[in-house]
Enzyme design. Structure first.
Site, PDB file in Angstrom:
ATOM      1  N   HIS A  19      -2.683   7.292   1.345  1.00  0.00           N
ATOM      2  CA  HIS A  19      -4.082   7.004   1.264  1.00  0.00           C
ATOM      3  C   HIS A  19      -4.759   8.326   0.450  1.00  0.00           C
ATOM      4  O   HIS A  19      -5.918   8.027  -0.219  1.00  0.00           O
ATOM      5  CB  HIS A  19      -4.763   6.701   2.593  1.00  0.00           C
ATOM      6  CG  HIS A  19      -4.365   5.376   2.923  1.00  0.00           C
ATOM      7  ND1 HIS A  19      -4.177   4.976   4.258  1.00  0.00           N
ATOM      8  CD2 HIS A  19      -3.791   4.282   2.311  1.00  0.00           C
ATOM      9  CE1 HIS A  19      -3.580   3.874   4.605  1.00  0.00           C
ATOM     10  NE2 HIS A  19      -3.492   3.289   3.318  1.00  0.00           N
ATOM     11  N   HIS A  42       0.261  -5.593  -1.760  1.00  0.00           N
ATOM     12  CA  HIS A  42       0.672  -5.698  -0.469  1.00  0.00           C
ATOM     13  C   HIS A  42      -0.412  -5.055   0.372  1.00  0.00           C
ATOM     14  O   HIS A  42      -0.481  -4.035   0.808  1.00  0.00           O
ATOM     15  CB  HIS A  42       1.910  -4.774  -0.128  1.00  0.00           C
ATOM     16  CG  HIS A  42       3.229  -5.670  -0.798  1.00  0.00           C
ATOM     17  ND1 HIS A  42       3.121  -5.394  -2.214  1.00  0.00           N
ATOM     18  CD2 HIS A  42       4.102  -6.272  -0.277  1.00  0.00           C
ATOM     19  CE1 HIS A  42       4.530  -6.117  -2.651  1.00  0.00           C
ATOM     20  NE2 HIS A  42       4.906  -6.816  -1.695  1.00  0.00           N
ATOM     21  N   SER A 100      -5.713   0.121   2.849  1.00  0.00           N
ATOM     22  CA  SER A 100      -5.983   0.330   1.409  1.00  0.00           C
ATOM     23  C   SER A 100      -7.017  -0.348   0.838  1.00  0.00           C
ATOM     24  O   SER A 100      -7.850  -0.037   0.105  1.00  0.00           O
ATOM     25  CB  SER A 100      -4.467   0.125   0.620  1.00  0.00           C
ATOM     26  OG  SER A 100      -3.816  -1.200   1.013  1.00  0.00           O
ATOM     27  N   GLU A 118      -1.885 -10.557   0.296  1.00  0.00           N
ATOM     28  CA  GLU A 118      -1.263 -10.432   1.604  1.00  0.00           C
ATOM     29  C   GLU A 118      -0.714 -11.804   2.054  1.00  0.00           C
ATOM     30  O   GLU A 118      -1.407 -12.955   1.988  1.00  0.00           O
ATOM     31  CB  GLU A 118      -2.368 -10.005   2.585  1.00  0.00           C
ATOM     32  CG  GLU A 118      -1.984  -9.885   4.055  1.00  0.00           C
ATOM     33  CD  GLU A 118      -0.742  -9.196   4.144  1.00  0.00           C
ATOM     34  OE1 GLU A 118      -0.529  -8.017   3.636  1.00  0.00           O
ATOM     35  OE2 GLU A 118       0.374  -9.627   4.727  1.00  0.00           O
ATOM     36  N   GLY A 145       2.539 -10.913  -3.752  1.00  0.00           N
ATOM     37  CA  GLY A 145       1.798  -9.714  -4.670  1.00  0.00           C
ATOM     38  C   GLY A 145       2.577  -9.629  -5.999  1.00  0.00           C
ATOM     39  O   GLY A 145       1.964  -9.325  -6.902  1.00  0.00           O
ATOM     40  N   ASP A 165       2.842  -1.423  -2.247  1.00  0.00           N
ATOM     41  CA  ASP A 165       3.098  -0.909  -0.887  1.00  0.00           C
ATOM     42  C   ASP A 165       3.915  -1.807   0.042  1.00  0.00           C
ATOM     43  O   ASP A 165       3.115  -2.258   1.102  1.00  0.00           O
ATOM     44  CB  ASP A 165       1.836  -0.323  -0.237  1.00  0.00           C
ATOM     45  CG  ASP A 165       1.954   0.249   1.087  1.00  0.00           C
ATOM     46  OD1 ASP A 165       3.122   0.788   1.331  1.00  0.00           O
ATOM     47  OD2 ASP A 165       0.901   0.286   1.900  1.00  0.00           O
TER      48      ASP A 165
HETATM   49  C1  SAM Z   1       2.840  -1.837   4.381  1.00  0.00           C
HETATM   50  S1  SAM Z   1       2.049  -3.032   4.623  1.00  0.00           S
HETATM   51  C2  SAM Z   1       0.587  -2.769   3.503  1.00  0.00           C
HETATM   52  C3  SAM Z   1      -0.559  -1.757   4.098  1.00  0.00           C
HETATM   53  C4  SAM Z   1      -1.461  -1.480   3.156  1.00  0.00           C
HETATM   54  N1  SAM Z   1      -1.175  -1.342   1.648  1.00  0.00           N
HETATM   55  C5  SAM Z   1      -2.523  -0.181   3.576  1.00  0.00           C
HETATM   56  O1  SAM Z   1      -2.047   1.065   2.845  1.00  0.00           O
HETATM   57  O2  SAM Z   1      -3.351  -0.433   4.416  1.00  0.00           O
HETATM   58  C6  SAM Z   1       2.743  -4.229   3.820  1.00  0.00           C
HETATM   59  C7  SAM Z   1       2.020  -5.452   3.675  1.00  0.00           C
HETATM   60  O3  SAM Z   1       2.519  -6.409   2.767  1.00  0.00           O
HETATM   61  C8  SAM Z   1       2.745  -7.912   3.301  1.00  0.00           C
HETATM   62  N2  SAM Z   1       3.734  -8.551   2.324  1.00  0.00           N
HETATM   63  C9  SAM Z   1       5.219  -8.476   2.560  1.00  0.00           C
HETATM   64  N3  SAM Z   1       5.590  -9.052   1.457  1.00  0.00           N
HETATM   65  C10 SAM Z   1       4.576  -9.400   0.546  1.00  0.00           C
HETATM   66  C11 SAM Z   1       4.391 -10.192  -0.778  1.00  0.00           C
HETATM   67  N4  SAM Z   1       5.500 -10.385  -1.186  1.00  0.00           N
HETATM   68  N5  SAM Z   1       3.318 -10.272  -1.090  1.00  0.00           N
HETATM   69  C12 SAM Z   1       1.961  -9.812  -0.520  1.00  0.00           C
HETATM   70  N6  SAM Z   1       1.870  -9.347   0.757  1.00  0.00           N
HETATM   71  C13 SAM Z   1       3.279  -9.047   1.217  1.00  0.00           C
HETATM   72  C14 SAM Z   1       3.086  -7.555   4.663  1.00  0.00           C
HETATM   73  O4  SAM Z   1       2.518  -8.907   5.452  1.00  0.00           O
HETATM   74  C15 SAM Z   1       2.164  -6.475   5.009  1.00  0.00           C
HETATM   75  O5  SAM Z   1       1.092  -6.628   5.679  1.00  0.00           O
END
Ligand code: SAM
Length: 287
Positions: A19, A42, A100, A118, A145, A165
């Protein structure tokens, strides 16, 4: 079936690095008047309560943002980040930590556009609720994503920041991240791409940074933070990295001033380290 929930990890050492880098890149994007698009592939739930049962169960934030909260001698970039957290917490104690999406929404301007993806149904519902009043500026998709990114580049604004991410709970994420960067650079070579990656005792995790360095970008910066020695058993994450393609020229200096401070505050043993590595070839471009 996705089981990862970022609520268990919000505010840990990896979030602090991720971040901080995200904030610095967005602040730089704001220096030009021209609008830009942010794509968060993500996104997670968007915002986290540190007194939730998930956050309390792991307590990860205690050794992350918890060790920096309340300090008065922060280097400038960290002080900026902390000021944002104080705004979020309305000047009171540390109860909320931004995901994020919250951070992007807070720093990007009304003229900019935000696309959030998401897949997890529970986190998607939380994310959609957070942005329910922002129909035009913020688009929230319950979608893959990686797939959305293919269709969204190049953006109409011709200026964009992409945050990739994943949780890497599915092994194919490692391969998909590299493919997304290669494809993204073909579609939009001047975009700023941010990839978060974990340091884990697995081959996939260890090989990812080298694969990203060979993905074809002419200009990249790789910042890493390891809070302890790698685990000899199990799957514990001992650190993480942010790989930034087409980084702001100001990023390296800001991180060089911040990472030594962060590692001193967040170190769990004497093997804690930070590192910045970069490549800048002639003729590289930045939107
Ligand atoms: C590490 S977390 C994201 C944290 C966020 N970017 C932050 O910094 O606050 C990863 C997220 O991606 C989601 N996810 C997993 N595979 C995905 C995909 N192919 N497309 C979108 N979201 C996905 C998961 O459910 C999870 O909530």
């Amino acid at each position: 079936m996705l089981s990862y929930r970022h609520a268990f990890h919000a505010g840990n050492h990896a979030d602090v690095l991720k971040h901080l880098v995200l904030m610095l890149c967005l602040q730089y994007m704001n220096k030009k008047d021209k609008p830009y698009t942010v794509i968060d592939t993500h996104a997670g739930a968007g915002l986290y309560a540190l007194d939730s049962k998930q956050a309390k169960l792991t307590g990860e934030y205690i050794n992350g943002i918890g060790r920096l909260w309340g300090r008065t001698d922060l280097p400038p970039a960290l002080a900026d980040f902390m000021a944002i957290l104080h705004t979020l917490n309305q000047g009171r104690a540390l109860h909320h930590y931004p995901g994020s999406p919250w951070l992007i929404d807070h720093i990007a301007r009304p003229i900019d556009r935000i696309r959030l993806c998401e897949l997890h149904p529970t986190d998607f519902a939380l994310l959609r609720r957070q942005f329910k009043n922002q129909d035009r500026r913020v688009m929230v998709d319950q979608a893959d994503g990686f797939e959305v990114l293919k269709a969204a580049l190049p953006p109409p604004s011709r200026r964009a920041l992409v945050l990739i991410d994943p949780s890497y709970e599915i092994r194919s994420d490692y391969m998909k991240v590299v493919a997304a960067i290669k494809d993204g650079l073909k579609r939009f070579a001047t975009g700023t791409f941010l990839v978060w990656h974990p340091f884990l005792p697995t081959l996939d995790a260890n090989q990812l940074p080298e694969k990203l360095k060979k993905a074809g970008a002419a200009h990249w910066l790789h910042a890493t933070l390891n809070v302890c020695a790698p685990a000899t058993q199990g799957h514990g994450m001992h650190g993480s990295g942010m790989f930034v393609i087409n980084p702001p020229w100001t990023l390296a200096a800001a991180l060089e001033a911040s990472l030594p401070y962060i590692i001193q505050a967040l170190a769990l043993d004497e093997r804690a380290t930070w590192h910045i590595d970069q490549l800048e070839q002639k003729n590289s471009a930045q939107a």
